[in-house]
Design an enzyme around this catalytic site. Sequence first.
Site, PDB file in Angstrom:
ATOM      1  N   GLU C 281       0.836  -1.209   0.000  1.00  0.00           N
ATOM      2  CA  GLU C 281       0.000   0.000   0.000  1.00  0.00           C
ATOM      3  C   GLU C 281       0.874   1.264   0.000  1.00  0.00           C
ATOM      4  O   GLU C 281       0.636   2.200  -0.769  1.00  0.00           O
ATOM      5  CB  GLU C 281      -0.911  -0.028   1.243  1.00  0.00           C
ATOM      6  CG  GLU C 281      -1.894   1.119   1.315  1.00  0.00           C
ATOM      7  CD  GLU C 281      -2.668   1.148   2.640  1.00  0.00           C
ATOM      8  OE1 GLU C 281      -2.489   0.225   3.468  1.00  0.00           O
ATOM      9  OE2 GLU C 281      -3.423   2.104   2.854  1.00  0.00           O
ATOM     10  N   LYS C 357      -6.218  -3.754  22.644  1.00  0.00           N
ATOM     11  CA  LYS C 357      -6.540  -4.861  21.736  1.00  0.00           C
ATOM     12  C   LYS C 357      -7.883  -5.482  22.093  1.00  0.00           C
ATOM     13  O   LYS C 357      -8.550  -6.061  21.242  1.00  0.00           O
ATOM     14  CB  LYS C 357      -5.443  -5.923  21.773  1.00  0.00           C
ATOM     15  CG  LYS C 357      -4.144  -5.493  21.104  1.00  0.00           C
ATOM     16  CD  LYS C 357      -4.209  -5.582  19.592  1.00  0.00           C
ATOM     17  CE  LYS C 357      -2.957  -5.030  18.925  1.00  0.00           C
ATOM     18  NZ  LYS C 357      -3.160  -4.760  17.500  1.00  0.00           N
ATOM     19  N   GLU C 360     -10.236  -3.329  20.303  1.00  0.00           N
ATOM     20  CA  GLU C 360     -10.124  -3.550  18.861  1.00  0.00           C
ATOM     21  C   GLU C 360     -10.865  -4.832  18.440  1.00  0.00           C
ATOM     22  O   GLU C 360     -11.601  -4.846  17.463  1.00  0.00           O
ATOM     23  CB  GLU C 360      -8.648  -3.655  18.462  1.00  0.00           C
ATOM     24  CG  GLU C 360      -8.407  -3.803  16.971  1.00  0.00           C
ATOM     25  CD  GLU C 360      -6.933  -4.046  16.634  1.00  0.00           C
ATOM     26  OE1 GLU C 360      -6.290  -4.888  17.302  1.00  0.00           O
ATOM     27  OE2 GLU C 360      -6.425  -3.390  15.712  1.00  0.00           O
TER      28      GLU C 360
END
Lengths: 165, 109, 583
Positions: C281, C357, C360
């Site tokens: 990317e 996390k 997330e």
Amino acid sequence: MDGEHQCLCAQKSEEELYPELDKIIDEHRGKPEDLIMVLHKAQNLFGYLPKKVQEKVALGLNVSLNEVYGVITFYAFFTTVPKGRHSIRVCLGTACYVRGGQGVIEKIKKDLGIKVGGTTEDRRYSLDVVRCIGACGLAPAMLINDDVYARTKPAKLTEILEKYE
Amino acid sequence: MSKDTVLKKYAALVMDEDADVVDVLQNVLHYYSRESCGHCAPCRVGTSMLVKIIDRLASFEGEKDNLDQLLKISKVMRDTSFCPVGQAPYSPISSALRNFQDQLLQHVK
Amino acid sequence: MEKARINNIEIEFEEGTTILDVAKTLGINIPTLCHHPDLIPTGACGVCVVEVEGLPTLTRACTTPLEKGWNVQTNSARARNTRKEVVELIISDHDMDCLTCIKSGKCELQELAANLGIRELTYPKYTDKKPVDTTSVSIVRDPNKCILCGRCVQVCSEIQTVNALTFAERSSETVITTASGEGMGNSPCVNCGQCAVYCPVGALYENSSVEAVWEALNNPDKHVVVQEAPAIRAMLGEEFGMELGTLVAGKMHAALRRLKFDAVFDTNFTADLTILEEGTEVVGRIKAGKDLPVITSCSPGWIKFMETFYPHLRKHVSTAKSPQQMFGTLSKTYYAEQKGIAPEKIVSVSIMPCTAKKFEALRDEMKDSGFQDVDFVLTTRELARMLKEAGIDLKTMPDEPADDPLGEYTGAATIFGATGGVMEAALRSAYFLVTGRELENLDITPVRGLKGRKEAEVDVDGIKLKVAVAHGLGNARKLMDKVSAQLANGNCEYHFIEVMACPGGCVGGGGQPWGSDMAMRARRGQTLYQEDKSLPMRRSHENPSVKAIYEKYLGQPNSEKSHHLLHTHYFKRSQIDGKVVED
């Protein structure tokens, strides 16, 4: 019915105050150091500091909401509870304290069923404590709106309060 | 009350002989507790502990240890508090204990 | 240099040094409680008082600079007794269910009371129970344990600049809370957990998933797989009394097998995969000159911070999911297919150095496998507790590799756990992706180390890439302010930026063993660089298992399938309560 009517009125007028708050905030936009000043002005405008006002001030001055919250809860002057039509302020400065100011407060709390910093449900009275109003010779002293009451005796309070509709 | 009694800094209080020293101390200690800003532990915890102890004495539910505790706590506060608010309660407590111990003892269960 | 005496020992000192720090150079440890070496001392607790000869009151060693000619007594009877009494007062205001406290054995107040020889509590206890804040999926706050030292407020406001926690009220009513007391889950808290790392007592800790994981492990119908973040291998040993910085990758895999996980994989595998996805990317965007700079997306604390305070930078953040989430998705798609296991039977567990996390994993959009991609997140501390409960001593474990096909990794993956590591790993592969040749010198040292913000310029076949690294959200904020200003002027100097929410990167995460300071974080980081150096492969694109997953399943990096499974998108969030708001 009466209570409902008042409540609607209060809400309506509060909405109308927000443009004025925006003006105050614009004068201090992005200046975190002006926080206390702006909160002062906002409280003068609304009579108290509802959460929406706190949020607008926080975003406008670029301070965190919790800093605003910390300041509001630290200083006795600021309140998050709407004020009543009549503001009762009992002095608990040194002289008034030892002359029984606490007794005056306890009696009012009991009569009105509110805490210090609180407002009666009908928004007739709100009760606050002040630290010395410079009337030590008249201790214990009390203010209702701008009227000074000297050597207040708990027994006489009911009668005094009734005068304020 | 005798003239070397310090119940509060920078203020002279004149009371008649009927005044109860526990009552006076209760008022004064509640005052300091309210005025504590809460930043430093000795003053924050100390003032609230002093209030709890004096409230028990005022309602005649105190224990004999409570008098020593008042002195001990206020002394630590005097030595370790950041500002004069936390340093102040030692003076009224120590003078009350020095001059009016008999009155204080009357409040012990 | 000036001269003074401490406990009658003469010492030279630099003007402005505190009594506490000068005493330390003499080997005299003055007891402290609110003090932490990484934070500016506030003197809130009053424990460190010492006697300065000639001064009427006691003096706080942590905030008072030593002065010329002073003789300081750190252990005079008055200093010792007063210190003890201050601690007694603090304890009288503290919920003392020490036996069942999560911090038992690791609590600084407990240790202090023991060290000061407090054997009896003479003050009456009157404290009322206050409600525990469980509104956050990451952090629990128990005000009954809080001693109001203010470390959490300091780290949240000064180091992380998140400002989720504050002191409120006054006198004995003083509390640490969130705005309006509505709880951490309804605040701009980014779940980084640094507050918990710095809390000396058991007032702040992770919202635990230990019981849920036990249940999954005991359920014969479930196939429970586990991944471990790069940083875990550098500090799990601390919980078992091993020397700071001991690398325990192999022992960790073995211990997890003994906990009866059905497959023990490694997040390092998806860290390598992340480099391929994110690196491709980055290279694509640099070639096209589109939406530069590219900013990394591995750190979920940073992502929520960005969504809350810098939502205008969303298009600059790499769409690549974090390694944890890539793993979660692949465990229920690729692995399920390869193994012929129904994905609904798979329970995907991750061991993370991180409390963010947990947040997330629970994000609504993290369901690309058709299920919640990661089911349970355990912090390093929670895993250590499970191992201890099961009687597994990490020290005695053999070294074992992780399982295929989601376990093989390169050195580039391991350094993800230290600040600058993702950048270094990405550059190693970006060079290859651009030039088709391998980068000779793999140690890109300017992006290593604990400097708050780091910059480097890398020559990739004539293209000069300007990169920047920030760790700790306060440093990230400064960098993002600069980037925002430059973007507003139409010319940002950077091409690629790495941000980690926690100071030091993941080795300083909010889920790490208690009692971390910056020096410990640095040591753990070195361990990861040592493993990197020792591994046969140090470039993510060399990982055979990564090559295999592209051949068998994903096609190319950034292919349609990769985009569907391994990439994500971001939201704008309110600075008031951290909730998603419409653009």
